[in-house]
Every structure is written in structure tokens, then in C-alpha cells.
Design a protein around this motif. Structure first.
Motif, PDB file in Angstrom:
ATOM      1  N   ARG A   1      10.698   4.651  -1.612  1.00 53.15           N
ATOM      2  CA  ARG A   1       9.649   5.632  -1.313  1.00 53.15           C
ATOM      3  C   ARG A   1       9.843   6.245   0.067  1.00 53.15           C
ATOM      4  NH1 ARG A   1       8.711   7.010  -6.215  1.00 53.15           N
ATOM      5  NH2 ARG A   1       7.823   5.349  -7.492  1.00 53.15           N
ATOM      6  N   ALA A   2      10.401   5.467   0.980  1.00 53.75           N
ATOM      7  CA  ALA A   2      10.622   5.985   2.333  1.00 53.75           C
ATOM      8  C   ALA A   2      11.752   7.012   2.358  1.00 53.75           C
ATOM      9  CB  ALA A   2      10.925   4.835   3.286  1.00 53.75           C
ATOM     10  N   ILE A   3      12.683   6.889   1.441  1.00 54.65           N
ATOM     11  CA  ILE A   3      13.780   7.872   1.366  1.00 54.65           C
ATOM     12  C   ILE A   3      13.366   9.081   0.536  1.00 54.65           C
ATOM     13  CG2 ILE A   3      16.114   8.253   0.436  1.00 54.65           C
ATOM     14  CD1 ILE A   3      16.806   5.395   1.225  1.00 54.65           C
TER      15      ILE A   3
ATOM     16  N   ALA B   1       0.841  -1.202   0.000  1.00 53.99           N
ATOM     17  CA  ALA B   1       0.000   0.000   0.000  1.00 53.99           C
ATOM     18  C   ALA B   1       0.873   1.248   0.000  1.00 53.99           C
ATOM     19  CB  ALA B   1      -0.939  -0.027   1.208  1.00 53.99           C
ATOM     20  N   ALA B   2       1.934   1.218   0.788  1.00 52.06           N
ATOM     21  CA  ALA B   2       2.804   2.390   0.899  1.00 52.06           C
ATOM     22  C   ALA B   2       3.455   2.749  -0.441  1.00 52.06           C
ATOM     23  CB  ALA B   2       3.874   2.142   1.955  1.00 52.06           C
ATOM     24  N   VAL B   3       3.683   1.764  -1.292  1.00 55.54           N
ATOM     25  CA  VAL B   3       4.309   2.078  -2.585  1.00 55.54           C
ATOM     26  C   VAL B   3       3.244   2.189  -3.684  1.00 55.54           C
ATOM     27  CG1 VAL B   3       6.454   0.947  -1.918  1.00 55.54           C
ATOM     28  CG2 VAL B   3       4.790  -0.344  -3.272  1.00 55.54           C
ATOM     29  N   GLY B   4       1.998   2.117  -3.286  1.00 51.81           N
ATOM     30  CA  GLY B   4       0.914   2.311  -4.250  1.00 51.81           C
ATOM     31  C   GLY B   4       0.698   1.140  -5.182  1.00 51.81           C
TER      32      GLY B   4
ATOM     33  N   TYR C   1       1.723  -7.815  -5.933  1.00 50.01           N
ATOM     34  CA  TYR C   1       3.084  -7.945  -6.444  1.00 50.01           C
ATOM     35  C   TYR C   1       3.131  -7.728  -7.967  1.00 50.01           C
ATOM     36  CZ  TYR C   1       4.640  -9.813  -1.942  1.00 50.01           C
ATOM     37  OH  TYR C   1       4.960  -9.963  -0.615  1.00 50.01           O
ATOM     38  N   ALA C   2       2.109  -8.207  -8.650  1.00 54.08           N
ATOM     39  CA  ALA C   2       2.101  -8.084 -10.109  1.00 54.08           C
ATOM     40  C   ALA C   2       2.239  -6.622 -10.537  1.00 54.08           C
ATOM     41  CB  ALA C   2       0.823  -8.697 -10.677  1.00 54.08           C
TER      42      ALA C   2
END
Lengths: 437, 469
Positions: free
Chosen positions: B345-347, A16-19, A23-24
Motif C-alpha cells: 500500500r505504501a508503494i 489501520a494503514a492497510v484497512g 490480522y484475521a
């Protein structure tokens, strides 16, 4: 199991944090036609307990021989307990190449000490941090000796067949020629060598002792090679250097060898250790990592990877070799072995190898039909004739003894300090028994 | 600390060997050594303590975070070490008769089965001892293929300028002329540059995908098609395989041969610089060119070292592969990619990303603007990380990004470790803006301060010398 520590919930949180929905989503750049889109056609994973059993079952399919009388490039020496435990320390084991000197002084210093020890046993001025094994070390040495005018490499037919073929392969790579100097009575034919040397020859390689265990007339060879303006690359068995003249004393320009006898198990062929050392004059031609001493910003002695201008990450296609990862942990092992044995211990190991091999040869050749094939002096290997060869070797194996290695000329036997007189006597009696039938 | 030679005491020794139980033999004087090598003279306890002291000055994966880009510093499972130490493997002579080495050959067959499935190849050798050695072997397959066809005009290997230095060095060792092509700004292959470089003299292309900036080249199928169309072969540098296992295979991208670093992707320990293992896989049509050992298998093939390669490294890799299996292998890659994206993304918001897009298993920070602004370089940041117990990322690579720091966290780091690492990066980012001076001299709490590397190269001291008496 995949050794991934994050929990299912954490993985969702991170996706979620990386949007990414799943995984796909992370693999959107991969063209759809290239995706595997099916599970790997492999068994399910195993727990540690199960994998331990599965691997042990494979190991159990091998037959171990308590007595080993076979060498031919892999030598069963005694490995002191401390030599096994030290390289197994987790920090030595799990570190990468020491790029960051500020947190790698332990690895760097151990390599610096290894380089010194290799210089001491070979008599040379400079050693690198190691290469893959003895055969590739010989090939790297041949490459290092070539220049614009001298492109042809000579190698003695008395060298280990894997070494000859490896050097041949490296020569094939660069399009350079390799010529094999013939053997006479188990040693390099010096008359032939003389004829084959010339203005186009870059180097000549011979190993001491050679593949048949015979001692080559290395000083005479060095003289011939230098007279022709070529470089002399000498392969050496490191244990034998406890009693044999160092490559430097023999006139070598480059000393290489298989370092496995210095504390590494025979391990079905590897990992082993290629050592490689040369004279100060050729220092900048040496391939591979080299550690040097320097000082830090407070003036304290410390160690760094040095002379990197020779290497692939700087020079790219103009580098002296493509080598980067080498055999650092094996070099560490060799260092611990040499420190544990010390000068006296190394000499003792070498003397005992030689004494046991000569005792074995003496006893074997008392048997009718078993004779030494070559007449020269030898270290810890020798070739004999052996009637009923297959039957004898099988009988030895059934008695827990791995006998000599069958070669074209007969059987190549080896004895190290590890075998006792009692084991040797037993082997001889088995041979006697079969041949008496 | 003292060198081992400085701890040596004349006459001190360990008793390892028994007395010789057969009569001694004398060498002829012309062969005999007269001077003893100046090896250290020590008791076993001295040896043990010396190397323990050295070991305390080593940062391994087990000591803490090791995000060294392109090196895949994942955790090395302990069970793999136990298996490699089994006497049933470690005590096998490479030239023992076939019936006595059945277990070793089963290990190699198992490794081949798993790694061929992962890479999409048909056959494999385990003789190469490291990644670069694998490259050498793989490019020799290409050379032999053209030679066997009598196609002597193929003298060039194409290498993108973003490639690892080993690629061009390898091509040169195989006698090829290296054609460096510029990468597109995102590190991917510039298709126009590739087309211009391709021709009747093309022997092949060496490529890593994901590339060295951590981006999967979306044009990969087009790239390999173009090379094949020109009559060349495609070599896959497996350094970055950890991103894609079980998701996409080099064989399905159109590659003809590949090397894999067992010491990166398959979790075998790196030992401070080896031993590694560089398994080389190929498609069926190349398998007749794979190397063999003369003494084990007979004449007629190329060979890159003795025997069957770093076998005990392969044992470790097989232990790992069996452990992961069908689901674990893709799970490792997917989480390697997830961890890299999460950390990136955290950096983000502090140091600039070289490419602001989804990355694969690694990503690159570009500190050139930051350096202009603060005077703090990628080197300064890297060295400052050491004071926090973190191994610095790969610095100044790839060459196409200036002031680059390349981070590869791997799948075996937890979210907590990544959060902590990101916080440290952010902290350093602020520090560089407010108080950059200490960063120029970092590290401050390490084993040593910054070493004089230029001095080391200018006045090489490459061994210890016995002091004059």
C-alpha cells in the motif's frame, strides 16, 4: 518471541494503514472451513537464554568420542581454526544465491575459485558450484550420462551403500534401470563388469577408494567402460587426491565425491558437500549452478551465474536437474580448507591418513583372530575380522574410542591424520585386552 | 580484486599438521599422483584477508533490506548458529551407536513434532537437502503410492503455469509427464482448466498456496477435492509457507504431502546458495514410502542422499521453532503478511500493482505500462535499487506477469525499513519519468557495473587457468 521488530502500536498503525481491523482481516481469502481456529498444540516460546539451555541439554545426551576410528562415508579430519571462522562471517552466511551479480561478487568469486580448486584436484575441466552430497552427486552424474539409446546405469557393489541406494532411487524416478556389478575380494569384479557392459549401458560408477577402503583398478576399468562406449563416473575422496592419481588421469568422464572431508564437521551426516566435475566436452550437460567469468560495462573482470539455459527456472520440465539451492557455504568451506592446506598440506594430510591406517592395521592384525579381510592396496580404511565384535567395540567406546563400523564382512576401520600414534596404540591395547580374556 | 590464485606465492604455507609419528607408506606407482594440484600457496593471514575481502563484497540479510520474493529472506538468529556449532551436535558421527546419538534423534523428533503440527502432516523426513530435493522426495511418495497399488496408468502431474520452475523439473525427474495448466488472471488455479486436465492418468497436482503472486487461492478445498476425486494426490510446495503458519495448514487444505524450506520459513541462513534443508511431511497413508539411509536404518526404502540429511540445519530450525513456540509461530506469519500489505500500500500510487487486493506474504508489481511510458524496465528499477543499498526484489517472476518485480519483506523488517523502502520505490518511479537515462545503466555505485551475461554464456570461462610460463 518471533524476531518481529515492530512494536504493538506500530502494528496497529500498520493494520489501520492497510484497512484491516485485525490480522484475521488479512486472511479473508482462506475458506473458513480450512482455518485452524485454535492455537498450535505446541509449547510456549522460549527466551534466548532458555532455548540455549534446552538445546545444550539435547546435545549433552549425545556421547562424543575423542578418538574416532570410524569413517564409512563421514570422515573425522582436523579442521583448521581459520576454516571454521571464515564461513561464519555474517555476510557469507546470510546471503541468498547470487542472482544479483552487482552485489554478490564475493560469493560469485568464491565459487569460481572453488570450481577451479575442484578442477585442480580432480584434473577435470569444469566443475559446478556444488550439489547436495556425494551420493546425490553420483545420482546426478548417472542422469547426466544417459541419452536416448543408452539408458542403463551400472554401479559397483563396492560403492557406499547409501550411494547405491540414492542412485537406485533417482533411477526409479526416471524409470531407468540400475544394475549392480558384483564384488570380488573387496573390489569390483572386472570379469563381471566386462560381461555387463553393452550397447545399452550409459555409465559405470565406482568410487576410489571404495567403501571397504580398497583401491580399485580404475584405469583398467576406464578402459573397459570406454571400449563399450559408456561413460566412466568416478567417485573420489578429495583428501586422497593429495596422493592418488586424479580422476582425469584415471580416465574419468565425470568426477564426483563427498566433499565433507574438506573442512566440514561430521555433524551427524550433514550439511556435507557434493562436488561434481567433468570434461569440457560434457560442460553443457553438467547440472546445477555454474559461475563464469565475464566483464562489466566498464570492461572490468567480474563473475556471474552462467550457462543458465540448462536450469529449471528457464527450461522447466526439460532442465538437466531440478537443483537450485546447493551447498554454497560448504563449497566456500572447502575452498578455505584447500587454500589453507595448499598443495603440500593436502598431500601431507593424505599421506598421514594412509600411514596411520596402515599402522593401525599392522598393529591390530598382530592380535590373534584379527586379520585383514581383503588383499588389495588401501588408503585410510580397511576391513578386518574381529572376534567378540560387540564386546570389543563397546570396550573401545568406554575408553572414548569410536571403533570401526560393523559391516557384513567384518569391521571397517578408518584412521585419519587427526589420530596420534599414542591414540592408535591405546585402541590396539583395548582390543588386545578384550580378546585376551 | 585479485583471485586467490593470483595471490599465491610458491613455497608459502601454513603449519597445521604435526610431523607424522608413524612410518610412511608408499603407494604403488599405478595409483600414485605425480603432479601436484595448483592450489594456492598461502600463509594463514593471506587466506584470512582474502576471504574477508570477498566477504566485504557480499550483501547478506544482516547488511540491509532483502525483499527477494519467494525466498523469505528473514533475519537468521545468531543463537541458531551457536547451537549448531555445539560439539555435542557437530562432533557426532552419523554411524555412532544408538545410545551415543540420543540427542540427535531428540532434535529430529522435536523438529518432526513442531513441523507436523504446523503443516498438518503425520510423519516427516529430514533427509532432503533443499527445497527442490524435498519436491523430488515428495513426488516420489506419490509415485510409490500409485505403484504400490498397481495403478500404472497415472503418468501425469499437473502444474499451473504460475509455478516455480522446480515443480515441472521435479515432475520430470520422477518420470511424469507434466501437464501445464493456465492460471486464472489472478494466478489462482483455473477450475475449468483443472477439471479438463484431470483424468484417470492423473498422478497428482503440485501447488503452492499462497501462490507465486502472493494470493491465497480461495478455491483450495475444491481444488484438492477434485484432484482426489480423480484418484490423484496433492503435493504442497512449501516455498510460501511463511504466510500461513498457525493460521491454516496444508494438511487441512487437503494436501497429502508437503516440503518445507527450513532455510526460508524457519530462519536458517542461506549461505549464498545453501546448505538448505527440505523437510518432507506426509499423511499417515504415505509414511511407509518416506526415505531412509541404508547404513543407518537398513534396506528397503527410497533414499535421496546419504545419512540423515543436513542435520545441523535442522538443529538451527529447531532452535528457532522452540524460540517462537505456540504464539510466536503464528505471530511471525501474521506480521509477514502485515508487512507485505503495508509495503504494497505504501508503494501503491507509484508503480502498478499486478493485483490490487489483500496479499499474503509477498506481492508483485507490474511495470509493463510504466515501461511503455518511460522506457524504464523492471530490470532498470531493480538495478537502481542496488545504489540505495537494497537487494532487488525477484525479477521477471512469476512468468504470468510481464515486467514483474516480486517483493517479500518478511516479518523481521521494521516499519521504518518498510517506509524507507517505499520512499525509495516512489523516488525511482519519479526519476524514471523525469530522468530515465541513468537508470538504464544502473547501478552506478556498486561493486561492478552491469555484467555481460551473454558473453559469459557464449564464451564460458569457468575456472582460473595458470598463465603460461
Amino acid at each position: 518471541m518471533s524476531y518481529v521488530p515492530s512494536t504493538g502500536d506500530q502494528r496497529k498503525e500498520m493494520l489501520a494503514a492497510v484497512g484491516a481491523a485485525d490480522y484475521a482481516d488479512l486472511y479473508k481469502d482462506v475458506p473458513a472451513e480450512a482455518l485452524l481456529n485454535r492455537p498450535l498444540d505446541l509449547p510456549e516460546g522460549m527466551s534466548e537464554l532458555e532455548v540455549g539451555k534446552a538445546m545444550s541439554a539435547m546435545a549433552a545426551k549425545n556421547v562424543l568420542f575423542p578418538t574416532v576410528l570410524r569413517g564409512a562415508g563421514a570422515y573425522d579430519h582436523y579442521i583448521p581454526a581459520v576454516v571454521k571462522s571464515i564461513p561464519n562471517k555474517e555476510e557469507f552466511l546470510t546471503a541468498y544465491t547470487p542472482y544479483q551479480a552487482e552485489m554478490s561478487q564475493g560469493v560469485l568469486q568464491s565459487i569460481f575459485e572453488y570450481q577451479t580448486m575442484i578442477c585442480e584436484i580432480t584434473g577435470m575441466d569444469v566443475s559446478n558450484a556444488s550439489v547436495y552430497d556425494g551420493a546425490s552427486a553420483a545420482a546426478e552424474a548417472a542422469a547426466m550420462c544417459r541419452d536416448r539409446k543408452r539408458r542403463v546405469t551400472l554401479i559397483s557393489a563396492s560403492s557406499h551403500p547409501d550411494t547405491i541406494n540414492t542412485v537406485r532411487t533417482y533411477c526409479y524416478g526416471t524409470g531407468d534401470e540400475l544394475r549392480v556389478v558384483p564384488v570380488k575380494d573387496g573390489r569390483t569384479d572386472l570379469e563381471a563388469l566386462k560381461e555387463m557392459l553393452g550397447a545399452d549401458i550409459a555409465s559405470f560408477y565406482v568410487q576410489q577408494p571404495n567403501f571397504y577402503g580398497q583401491l580399485e583398478e580404475v584405469e583398467e576399468i576406464a578402459g573397459l567402460v570406454h571400449e563399450a562406449g559408456a561413460m566412466f563416473v568416478m567417485g573420489a575422496n578429495p583428501i586422497s587426491l593429495g596422493i592418488l592419481k586424479s580422476p582425469r588421469e584415471c580416465g574419468a568422464d565425470v568426477a564426483v565425491g563427498e566433499g565433507q572431508p574438506l573442512g566440514m564437521p561430521i555433524g551427524y551426516g550433514g550439511p556435507y558437500l557434493g562436488f561434481m566435475a567433468t570434461t569440457a566436452k560434457n560442460m553443457r550437460k553438467l547440472p546445477g549452478r555454474i559461475v563464469g567469468e565475464t566483464v562489466d560495462d566498464k570492461g572490468e573482470r567480474c563473475y556471474v551465474l552462467s550457462l543458465q539455459a540448462r536450469e529449471q527456472h528457464i527450461r522447466r520440465e526439460k532442465a538437466s536437474s531440478n537443483i537450485c539451492s546447493n551447498e554454497a557455504l560448504c563449497a566456500l568451506t572447502a575452498g578455505v580448507y584447500l587454500a589453507t592446506m595448499g598443495p603440500e598440506g593436502l598431500k601431507e594430510a593424505a599421506s598421514q591418513c594412509m600411514a596411520k591406517a596402515h599402522y593401525l592395521a599392522k598393529e591390530l592384525t598382530k592380535i590373534e583372530g584379527v586379520d585383514l579381510v581383503f588383499t588389495g592396496e588401501y588408503f585410510h580404511e580397511f576391513v578386518t575380522t574381529l572376534p567378540k565384535q560387540d564386546e570389543v567395540l563397546k570396550a573401545l567406546e568406554d575408553a572414548g574410542i569410536l571403533g570401526g563400523f560393523p559391516v557384513k564382512e567384518g569391521v571397517l576401520w578408518c584412521a585419519t591424520e587427526k589420530v596420534s600414534k599414542c591414540e592408535l596404540d591405546r585402541a590396539v591395547s583395548v582390543v588386545k585386552e578384550v580378546l585376551a580374556k | 580484486m585479485k583471485l586467490i590464485f593470483e595471490k599465491s606465492v610458491a613455497g608459502r604455507h601454513s603449519d597445521i599438521l604435526p610431523k607424522c609419528d608413524v612410518e610412511p607408506v608408499e603407494l604403488s606407482a599405478r595409483f600414485a599422483r605425480t603432479d601436484a594440484p595448483a592450489l594456492p600457496e598461502m600463509a594463514e593471514v593471506d587466506v584470512a584477508r582474502h576471504y574477508t575481502e570477498l566477504n566485504d563484497r557480499v550483501h547478506g540479510v544482516n547488511c540491509g533490506f532483502y525483499p527477494l520474493g519467494s525466498c523469505t529472506m528473514k533475519y537468521n538468529p545468531r543463537i541458531d548458529e551457536d547451537m549448531a556449532a555445539l560439539p555435542g551436535f557437530a562432533g557426532v558421527h552419523p554411524l555412532a551407536p544408538d545410545y551415543a546419538t540420543e540427542g540427535c534423534r531428540e532434535v529430529l523428533e522435536t523438529a518432526k513434532k513442531y513441523l507436523c503440527e504446523v503443516s498438518g502432516m503425520d510423519d516427516m523426513t529430514f533427509q532432503p537437502a533443499a527445497g527442490a530435493h524435498g519436491e523430488f522426495t515428495g513426488v516420489l511418495l506419490i509415485k510409490q503410492y500409485h505403484d504400490a497399488r498397481g495403478d500404472k496408468k497415472r503418468t501425469k502431474i499437473i502444474v499451473p503455469d504460475s509455478a516455480h520452475g522446480t515443480n515441472p523439473a521435479t515432475a520430470a525427474m520422477c518420470g511424469f509427464e507434466v501437464v501445464n495448466i493456465d492460471s486464472a488472471p489472478d494466478g489462482c488455479v483455473d477450475l475449468e482448466a483443472l477439471k479438463n486436465a484431470l483424468g484417470e492418468d492423473t498422478a497428482g497436482l503440485m501447488l503452492t498456496n499462497p501462490n507465486t503472486v502472493g494470493i491465497f487461492d480461495p478455491n483450495i478445498l475444491e481444488i484438492t477435492r477434485l484432484v482426489h476425486e480423480a484418484g490423484g494426490l496433492c503435493y504442497y510446495d512449501g516455498a510460501n509457507l511463511n504466510a500461513i503458519m498457525g493460521v491454516v495448514r496444508p494438511g487441512d487444505m487437503g494436501f497429502d504431502c508437503v516440503h518445507m524450506n527450513l532455510h526460508k520459513t524457519f530462519a536458517t541462513p542461506h549461505g549464498g546458495g545453501g546448505p538448505g534443508a527440505g523437510a518432507v511431511g506426509c499423511k499417515d497413508f504415505l509414511k511407509e514410502f518416506l526415505p531412509r539411509s541404508v547404513v543407518m536404518d537398513g534396506e528397503g526404502r527410497i533414499q535421496v542422499r546419504s545419512f540423515a540429511g543436513n542435520f545441523l540445519v535442522t538443529v538451527r530450525a529447531v532452535t528457532y521453532l522452540l524460540t517462537l513456540g505456540r504464539e510466536g509461530i503464528p505471530e511471525a506469519s501474521q506480521n509477514a503478511v502485515l508487512n507485505a500489505n503495508y509495503l504494497m500500500r505504501a508503494i501503491q500510487g507509484s508503480f502498478d500493482l499486478a493485483f490490487d487486493r489483500t496479499c499474503m506474504h509477498e506481492f508483485v508489481l507490474d511495470l509493463s505500462e510504466y515501461k511503455k511510458e518511460t522506457g524504464v524496465s523492471a530490470l532498470d528499477v531493480a538495478k537502481s535499487l542496488i545504489d540505495y543499498g537494497m537487494h532487488p526484489p525477484t525479477m521477471y517472476f512469476p512468468l504470468i506477469v510481464h515486467e514483474a518485480l516480486m517483493l517479500e519483506p518478511t516479518e523481521t523488517e521494521s516499519k521504518e525499513t518498510l517506509d524507507e523502502a517505499a520512499a525509495i520505490f516512489r523516488k525511482l518511479y519519479e526519476l524514471g519519468k523525469t530522468d530515465p537515462e541513468p537508470m538504464h545503466a544502473a547501478p552506478h555505485h556498486a561493486q561492478i557495473g552491469r555484467p555481460d551475461e551473454v558473453g559469459a554464456a557464449r564464451h564460458p570461462v569457468l575456472r582460473w587457468q595458470k598463465p603460461e610460463e
